[in-house]
Structure formats: structure tokens, C-alpha cells
Design a protein around this motif. Sequence first.
Motif, short mmCIF file in Angstrom:
data_model
loop_
_atom_site.label_atom_id
_atom_site.label_comp_id
_atom_site.label_asym_id
_atom_site.label_seq_id
_atom_site.Cartn_x
_atom_site.Cartn_y
_atom_site.Cartn_z
N CYS A 138 0.87 -1.17 0.00
CA CYS A 138 0.00 0.00 0.00
C CYS A 138 0.91 1.22 0.00
CB CYS A 138 -0.90 0.02 1.23
SG CYS A 138 -1.84 1.57 1.38
N ARG A 139 0.75 2.04 -1.02
CA ARG A 139 1.59 3.24 -1.11
C ARG A 139 0.94 4.47 -0.48
NH1 ARG A 139 4.33 2.81 -7.07
NH2 ARG A 139 5.54 0.96 -6.59
N CYS A 140 -0.34 4.36 -0.12
CA CYS A 140 -1.05 5.53 0.41
C CYS A 140 -0.77 5.77 1.89
CB CYS A 140 -2.55 5.37 0.21
SG CYS A 140 -3.04 5.35 -1.51
N GLY A 141 -0.30 4.75 2.58
CA GLY A 141 0.02 4.94 3.99
C GLY A 141 -1.15 4.69 4.93
N THR A 142 -2.10 3.84 4.55
CA THR A 142 -3.21 3.53 5.45
C THR A 142 -2.96 2.25 6.24
OG1 THR A 142 -4.43 2.37 3.72
CG2 THR A 142 -4.92 4.71 4.00
N HIS A 143 -1.70 1.94 6.46
CA HIS A 143 -1.35 0.69 7.12
C HIS A 143 -1.98 0.54 8.50
CE1 HIS A 143 1.79 1.30 4.09
NE2 HIS A 143 1.71 0.01 3.95
N LEU A 144 -2.01 1.58 9.29
CA LEU A 144 -2.60 1.48 10.63
C LEU A 144 -4.10 1.24 10.55
CD1 LEU A 144 -0.60 4.20 12.57
CD2 LEU A 144 -0.28 1.72 12.60
N GLU A 145 -4.77 1.91 9.62
CA GLU A 145 -6.21 1.71 9.44
C GLU A 145 -6.49 0.29 8.94
OE1 GLU A 145 -4.48 4.32 8.35
OE2 GLU A 145 -5.48 6.12 9.10
N ILE A 146 -5.64 -0.20 8.05
CA ILE A 146 -5.80 -1.58 7.55
C ILE A 146 -5.62 -2.57 8.70
CG2 ILE A 146 -4.73 -3.34 6.08
CD1 ILE A 146 -4.19 -0.98 4.06
N LEU A 147 -4.62 -2.37 9.51
CA LEU A 147 -4.39 -3.25 10.66
C LEU A 147 -5.61 -3.23 11.59
CD1 LEU A 147 -2.55 -5.09 12.33
CD2 LEU A 147 -1.55 -3.02 13.33
N ARG A 148 -6.12 -2.05 11.89
CA ARG A 148 -7.32 -1.96 12.74
C ARG A 148 -8.51 -2.64 12.08
NH1 ARG A 148 -5.69 3.58 13.86
NH2 ARG A 148 -7.30 4.26 12.41
N ALA A 149 -8.63 -2.52 10.76
CA ALA A 149 -9.74 -3.15 10.04
C ALA A 149 -9.68 -4.67 10.14
CB ALA A 149 -9.74 -2.71 8.58
N VAL A 150 -8.49 -5.24 10.02
CA VAL A 150 -8.35 -6.69 10.11
C VAL A 150 -8.73 -7.17 11.51
CG1 VAL A 150 -6.74 -8.63 9.98
CG2 VAL A 150 -6.59 -6.77 8.31
N LEU A 151 -8.26 -6.48 12.53
CA LEU A 151 -8.59 -6.88 13.90
C LEU A 151 -10.08 -6.69 14.18
CD1 LEU A 151 -5.39 -5.48 15.65
CD2 LEU A 151 -5.91 -7.87 15.07
N ARG A 152 -10.69 -5.64 13.61
CA ARG A 152 -12.14 -5.44 13.74
C ARG A 152 -12.88 -6.57 13.02
NH1 ARG A 152 -16.35 -0.85 13.74
NH2 ARG A 152 -14.67 0.40 14.57
N ALA A 153 -12.43 -6.93 11.84
CA ALA A 153 -13.07 -8.01 11.08
C ALA A 153 -13.04 -9.31 11.88
CB ALA A 153 -12.39 -8.18 9.73
N ALA A 154 -11.91 -9.57 12.54
CA ALA A 154 -11.81 -10.79 13.37
C ALA A 154 -12.88 -10.77 14.44
CB ALA A 154 -10.42 -10.90 13.97
N ARG A 155 -13.07 -9.62 15.08
CA ARG A 155 -14.12 -9.52 16.11
C ARG A 155 -15.51 -9.69 15.50
NH1 ARG A 155 -10.79 -5.23 17.46
NH2 ARG A 155 -12.34 -3.69 16.81
N LEU A 156 -15.76 -9.06 14.37
CA LEU A 156 -17.07 -9.17 13.71
C LEU A 156 -17.37 -10.60 13.30
CD1 LEU A 156 -17.08 -6.01 11.38
CD2 LEU A 156 -18.49 -6.38 13.43
N MET A 157 -16.36 -11.28 12.76
CA MET A 157 -16.57 -12.65 12.30
C MET A 157 -16.73 -13.61 13.48
SD MET A 157 -14.17 -12.75 8.91
CE MET A 157 -14.52 -14.46 8.53
N THR A 158 -16.12 -13.30 14.61
CA THR A 158 -16.28 -14.15 15.80
C THR A 158 -17.71 -14.07 16.28
OG1 THR A 158 -13.97 -13.83 16.40
CG2 THR A 158 -15.45 -14.58 18.14
N VAL A 159 -18.31 -12.88 16.21
CA VAL A 159 -19.71 -12.69 16.62
C VAL A 159 -20.63 -13.47 15.69
CG1 VAL A 159 -21.55 -10.97 16.79
CG2 VAL A 159 -19.29 -10.48 17.71
N ASP A 160 -20.29 -13.50 14.39
CA ASP A 160 -21.13 -14.18 13.39
C ASP A 160 -21.03 -15.69 13.45
OD1 ASP A 160 -21.99 -11.75 12.50
OD2 ASP A 160 -20.75 -11.71 10.70
N ARG A 161 -20.01 -16.24 14.11
CA ARG A 161 -19.81 -17.70 14.10
C ARG A 161 -20.74 -18.39 15.04
NH1 ARG A 161 -14.45 -18.74 11.48
NH2 ARG A 161 -13.64 -16.70 11.22
#
Length: 161
Positions: A138-161
Motif C-alpha cells: 500500500c503506497r497511500c500509507g493507510t497501514h494502521l487503518e488496515i491493521l485496525r480493520a483486520v482486527l475489527r473483522a476478526a471480532r465481527l466474524m467471531t460474533v457471526d460464528r
Amino acid sequence: MISPHITVALEVNGQPSEVSAMADTSLLLVLRNDLQLNGPKYGCGLGECGACTVIIDGVAARSCVFPLSGAAGRKIVTLEGLGTRQAPHPVQQAFIDEQAAQCGYCLNGMIMTTKALLDRNPNPSEAEVRNELSGNLCRCGTHLEILRAVLRAARLMTVDR
């Protein structure tokens, strides 16, 4: 030597498809040009940047270096196969919620790599996420937001399981 022309039966996003092309044609070109799926992006053409990532039989794969001949009979999922605008997949929703995009070119690879990671490891550590996404550029520099998104997705998917 010229690659032979072949016809291959594929399952893409749960739908059967039949495609004719040269055996060494990249899966990326078939997905974009023949099947009109624009989620996977052409980035480097060398499998190094991750923009072309799709999921093949549950594993994240670089479609720009994956030959059509190797895709026969495989289950392929592209970004279009995850969710819709009305009902985004939890990974897509997490990326939206965390505003993890600027130009959006890397997002296909980030989302598809994240989906494959969370399917095999529903509760990754930050270090595991960083390691998994290290090959997605990623050249735009949204690495921290991407990292937070992945960890949020893990939480969201845990709720859905």
C-alpha cells in the motif's frame, strides 16, 4: 514454444464458468477480461504487490502469476464473491468502518488476504496480521487503518460464528 489453447471449467464465486484461452494465460486476465470481474487488480504482474489476490480453494493466491491451466476444477473467490453493497462481508464492513482506504488499489488484495487469514485463524495477533499482510503493498500509507480493520473483522466474524 507456444502454449496450447485450452478450455477450462472453473467455479468462480460459486458459479460455474467455462473459459477458453492459452494454457499459460494468467488467471487475472481471465477473471478481468473474460468474466468481467474487476475486484482483482493488475499491479506488478509478478505476484509481488498483492493487488490481484483471489482465494483459491481457501488459500490466498496471486492471480497474476497463476496460470489458467492450474485453475481447472478449483473454487475461486474474488472480491465480488464476498458481499454486496447492501450486505457487505464482515471483512469489507470492517475496512469501511475503519476507513482503511485512500486510493483503494491495494484493497482487493488486503481484503482477500484478510478473509483467507481469518478463515484459518479467527483470532490472529497483531504480529500475525502484520506478517500475513507483509506481502500486500500500500503506497497511500493507510497501514494502521488496515491493521485496525483486520482486527475489527476478526471480532465481527467471531460474533457471526
